[in-house]
Structure formats: structure tokens, C-alpha cells
Scaffold this active site. Sequence first.
Site, PDB file in Angstrom:
ATOM      1  N   VAL A  14      -0.079 -13.238   3.840  1.00 13.69           N
ATOM      2  CA  VAL A  14      -0.298 -12.123   4.208  1.00 13.69           C
ATOM      3  C   VAL A  14      -0.680 -11.066   3.630  1.00 13.69           C
ATOM      4  O   VAL A  14      -0.998  -9.911   3.138  1.00 13.69           O
ATOM      5  CB  VAL A  14       1.124 -11.712   4.022  1.00 13.69           C
ATOM      6  CG1 VAL A  14       0.962 -10.636   5.225  1.00 13.69           C
ATOM      7  CG2 VAL A  14       1.605 -13.477   5.564  1.00 13.69           C
ATOM      8  N   ASN A  70      -3.235  -7.713  -6.915  1.00 11.33           N
ATOM      9  CA  ASN A  70      -2.668  -8.884  -5.912  1.00 11.33           C
ATOM     10  C   ASN A  70      -3.138  -9.854  -5.996  1.00 11.33           C
ATOM     11  O   ASN A  70      -2.509 -11.096  -6.122  1.00 11.33           O
ATOM     12  CB  ASN A  70      -2.610  -8.490  -4.240  1.00 11.33           C
ATOM     13  CG  ASN A  70      -1.819  -7.345  -4.583  1.00 11.33           C
ATOM     14  OD1 ASN A  70      -0.656  -7.267  -5.095  1.00 11.33           O
ATOM     15  ND2 ASN A  70      -1.593  -7.272  -2.866  1.00 11.33           N
ATOM     16  N   HIS A 106      -9.326  -8.015   8.134  1.00 12.17           N
ATOM     17  CA  HIS A 106      -8.530  -7.026   7.796  1.00 12.17           C
ATOM     18  C   HIS A 106      -8.571  -6.489   7.274  1.00 12.17           C
ATOM     19  O   HIS A 106      -8.023  -5.844   6.079  1.00 12.17           O
ATOM     20  CB  HIS A 106      -7.405  -8.100   7.703  1.00 12.17           C
ATOM     21  CG  HIS A 106      -5.911  -7.746   8.043  1.00 12.17           C
ATOM     22  ND1 HIS A 106      -5.199  -7.002   9.177  1.00 12.17           N
ATOM     23  CD2 HIS A 106      -4.905  -6.950   6.833  1.00 12.17           C
ATOM     24  CE1 HIS A 106      -3.991  -6.423   9.088  1.00 12.17           C
ATOM     25  NE2 HIS A 106      -3.904  -6.377   7.697  1.00 12.17           N
ATOM     26  N   ARG A 136       0.685  -0.901  -0.210  1.00 18.49           N
ATOM     27  CA  ARG A 136      -0.117   0.167  -0.113  1.00 18.49           C
ATOM     28  C   ARG A 136       0.724   1.281   0.419  1.00 18.49           C
ATOM     29  O   ARG A 136       1.701   0.733   0.611  1.00 18.49           O
ATOM     30  CB  ARG A 136      -0.745   0.081   1.451  1.00 18.49           C
ATOM     31  CG  ARG A 136      -2.210  -0.665   0.856  1.00 18.49           C
ATOM     32  CD  ARG A 136      -3.287  -0.330   2.116  1.00 18.49           C
ATOM     33  NE  ARG A 136      -2.823  -0.458   3.231  1.00 18.49           N
ATOM     34  CZ  ARG A 136      -3.590   0.417   4.874  1.00 18.49           C
ATOM     35  NH1 ARG A 136      -4.777   0.862   4.358  1.00 18.49           N
ATOM     36  NH2 ARG A 136      -3.242  -0.200   6.217  1.00 18.49           N
ATOM     37  N   ARG A 189      -7.019  -1.007   0.923  1.00 14.99           N
ATOM     38  CA  ARG A 189      -6.525  -2.553   0.710  1.00 14.99           C
ATOM     39  C   ARG A 189      -6.916  -3.198  -0.663  1.00 14.99           C
ATOM     40  O   ARG A 189      -6.635  -3.398  -1.063  1.00 14.99           O
ATOM     41  CB  ARG A 189      -6.540  -3.238   2.333  1.00 14.99           C
ATOM     42  CG  ARG A 189      -5.526  -3.027   3.602  1.00 14.99           C
ATOM     43  CD  ARG A 189      -6.285  -3.797   4.310  1.00 14.99           C
ATOM     44  NE  ARG A 189      -5.304  -3.262   5.318  1.00 14.99           N
ATOM     45  CZ  ARG A 189      -5.512  -3.317   6.581  1.00 14.99           C
ATOM     46  NH1 ARG A 189      -6.276  -2.559   6.788  1.00 14.99           N
ATOM     47  NH2 ARG A 189      -4.710  -2.814   7.670  1.00 14.99           N
TER      48      ARG A 189
END
Length: 330
Positions: free
Chosen positions: A136, A113, A193, A100, A106
Site C-alpha cells: 500500500v 520509503n 497509481h 504524503r 508520490r
Amino acid sequence: MAVASPSPQTAVLNPTAITIPKITIIGAGNVGASLARSLLSQNLGNVVLLDIVSGRPQGLALDMAEACPLEGCTHHILGTNDYQDTAGSQVIVITAGLPRKPGMSRDDLLKVNGRIILDVVAKALPHSPDAHFILVTNPLDVMTYLTWQTSGLLPSRVMGQAGVLDSARFRTFIAHELGVPPQDVSTMVLGGHGDLMVPLISHTTVSSIPLTELLSAAKIQELVERTRHGGAEIVNHLKTGGAYYAPAAATATMVAAILQNQSAILPVSAYLDGQYGLQDIYLGVPCHLDRNGAASIVELSLTANEQAALETSAQSVRQTLEKALPLFEA
């Protein structure tokens, strides 16, 4: 007097008597490199550090290897660009992906990603079909779901690292506010998250004292909000890239729980199939972690507000997941 030579049975050690675990880290950025160093320092196993950039994992691995004589590391590290070197891994941690930048959420990382994750899984899984995968890469819960879907593995063998980190951040902020050691603080952060994560105030204590007896509701809410934006706070300070020491330590905690068969109860992004009233989604919940991976989910008693917040967090993750599903059709 002649001394008899020892028999072959006593003179030769059985090379298969001790099996050293093999841990692969895919992505030699700051998180991957910090994790490799943490795993080595804890002597959890031999480490393979893989990256697409030629020379980077090799140089980092050599530097870490040269520190081992000074720091008591007993296992080996290999830096590589070749997935064949990862063969036979018990645990594969994926940190690869775009980090980031300030002002970036995110979810902004989703498309690029997602493609990276699909490529990594396709290349790593054939060499280590029995491995546990720990994600992760952000957006964490969606990347974990993508890994599970594309790998065909049991959901217990695919999990995401988030809750351990978020809980550590909450513990840190509480400890600083009260002036106590962070080890005295016990808490659990559930949910996605992201900015809708759910710190469980009803399950937060300081030396067994409920947090609500030590801090005002307003102060607790302030610490909750700081925890929810803990990653962004670090990004804003660093300007380029994000946190890596704490994420690496959190991931190492999960790796240790699996390889040492601890059955530790840790908050991880795990697949829900009805637990907490949620279906077909990866979300942060407490799990027993042992040699079987996320072996079982622990269903805590939540307050009505906590349950509602968890469902709101799940809804946000599901919306992002719906954006990601077309990646499977590419």
C-alpha cells in the site's frame, strides 16, 4: 443409572480441524489501523498489527479488541513491535512508510520509503515464507516491484493495492454526478497509481448503460481528472497525511479475495511479462485474485487512446523505478 462418560474422541474437539487465517499489517498508521478494524469486522482472520513505535500497535489493538464484543467480531488482534509475532501469516500487508504532505508527489517518497520496504521485507519474510504480500506504500507500483525483487517470491504472490481504490473513487464521482447508488457503477482503472492512471471509459457502465450515453465527453474528462488527483484532493483538505478509510476498504477487498479463494477480477498492481505489450514492470491491471494471489491477468480490449495512455503511465513508472534500483546496491 450411571451415565457413561463420553469417549475422548467425542469429548475433545480437534484443535486442527479449523484453521483461522493470520493476516499481518505492518504499519499502524491511519491506513493500517483502519484496515485492521475492517478485517476484524469482516471476520476474515486473526490480525497482527505491527509498528516500530512502542505502544502504538498495542494500544490500538486493545481498543479494537474491546469493541469486538459489541460488534460481533469473532477473531483476535495482536499489537506488537516484534516480527516473531507475525510468523505463519497467510497475507502480509505493508502500509509502513512516510505519508504524503501537501505539495509532495508520490515520487518524492521514493528514497525513504524504498529503504523502509526493503527493511520490512527482510524482517517479515523469514517468519512467513508462504505469505502473499500486498503493498500500500507509495510510490505504489515501484514499492511493489522492490518487494518482489528483494523477496525472491513468485510475482503472483506480490501485488499492490491501487486499482481497487482508484476504481472506487471513479465510481463515487460518477455516482454523485448522476445521483445514483455507487453500486450501480461498474468501471476499471488501470495503469500506475498516480496522475497518469487510466480510467477505462470503454469499460464503464451505469446499470449496464455505457457512461458515454449518460454524460458528455467534457464531463467524463472532468471526472477522470478528479479521479487521477483524488488522493491529492484529500491531502489538501487534511493538510497532514492522506486518505485512509477508502484505501483500507480497498485492501480488505483484496485480502478477502485471496483468503476466500474468490477468483474475483480486481484491478491490482501486478507483474507484467508481455501482457498489454509491457514487460518487466508492476502496473495496475485486472487480475483474478484467489488463494494463489494474482493468479492470472485479464487482458481487456482497449481503445487506441487507452492503450497509448497505459503505455505512457508505464513509462512514468519505469522512470521512477530506474531511480529506485540503486537501493538494491545499498
